[in-house]
Design an enzyme around this catalytic site. Structure first.
Site, PDB file in Angstrom:
ATOM      1  CG  HIS A   1      -7.782  -5.407 -18.552  1.00 39.21           C
ATOM      2  ND1 HIS A   1      -6.158  -5.864 -18.099  1.00 39.21           N
ATOM      3  CD2 HIS A   1      -8.231  -6.813 -18.689  1.00 39.21           C
ATOM      4  CE1 HIS A   1      -6.171  -7.292 -18.605  1.00 39.21           C
ATOM      5  NE2 HIS A   1      -7.690  -7.618 -18.920  1.00 39.21           N
TER       6      HIS A   1
ATOM      7  CD  GLN B   1     -10.111   0.029 -26.527  1.00 39.07           C
ATOM      8  OE1 GLN B   1      -9.313   1.167 -27.306  1.00 39.07           O
ATOM      9  NE2 GLN B   1     -10.905  -0.306 -26.293  1.00 39.07           N
ATOM     10  CG  ASP B   2      -2.876  -3.689 -22.561  1.00 36.13           C
ATOM     11  OD1 ASP B   2      -2.284  -3.269 -23.492  1.00 36.13           O
ATOM     12  OD2 ASP B   2      -3.321  -4.227 -21.691  1.00 36.13           O
ATOM     13  CG  HIS B   3      -6.713  -7.834 -23.278  1.00 30.74           C
ATOM     14  ND1 HIS B   3      -6.333  -9.723 -23.507  1.00 30.74           N
ATOM     15  CD2 HIS B   3      -7.176  -7.909 -22.212  1.00 30.74           C
ATOM     16  CE1 HIS B   3      -6.436  -9.898 -22.511  1.00 30.74           C
ATOM     17  NE2 HIS B   3      -6.638  -8.819 -21.188  1.00 30.74           N
TER      18      HIS B   3
END
Length: 108
Positions: free
Chosen positions: A79, A81-83
């Site tokens: 999560h 890394q997604d941000h």
């Protein structure tokens, strides 16, 4: 068992740090865009520099991995890394938009 909990806590802290830094990076990038819209290009450049500094936590993870110290992956880390990637995309697009503002709407 205690070592495993320590590692999980460390991954959680790293993940939260990445999320916080990604949020800061995105915020600085959008502030830079607003400054560019107002013709404040020096301010926009400074804000983009601040924005670029925000992905250090991920760089640390990559260096640790290369040095044989892998980080356990969990949903929170994914999560984060997604941000980060969303913020990095915003940075790239905003840099191009600032160039356009500097050049009166032209891309060159």
């Amino acid at each position: 068992m205690a070592e495993e909990n320590k590692t999980e806590q460390s991954v959680e802290m790293i993940s939260f740090g990445i999320i916080a830094n990604a949020g800061d990076a995105r915020s600085f990038a959008f502030q830079a865009l607003e400054a560019a819209k107002e013709g404040k290009f020096d301010e926009a450049d400074e804000l983009m520099k601040k924005s670029d500094e925000a992905h250090k936590a991920q760089t640390d993870l990559l260096f640790n991995e290369m040095n044989g110290n892998p980080t356990p992956v969990n949903v929170l880390l994914v999560h984060s890394q997604d941000h980060l990637m969303t913020s990095m995309l915003a940075q790239e697009l905003i840099k191009e938009m600032i160039i356009m503002y500097k050049n009166g709407g032209k891309t060159e």
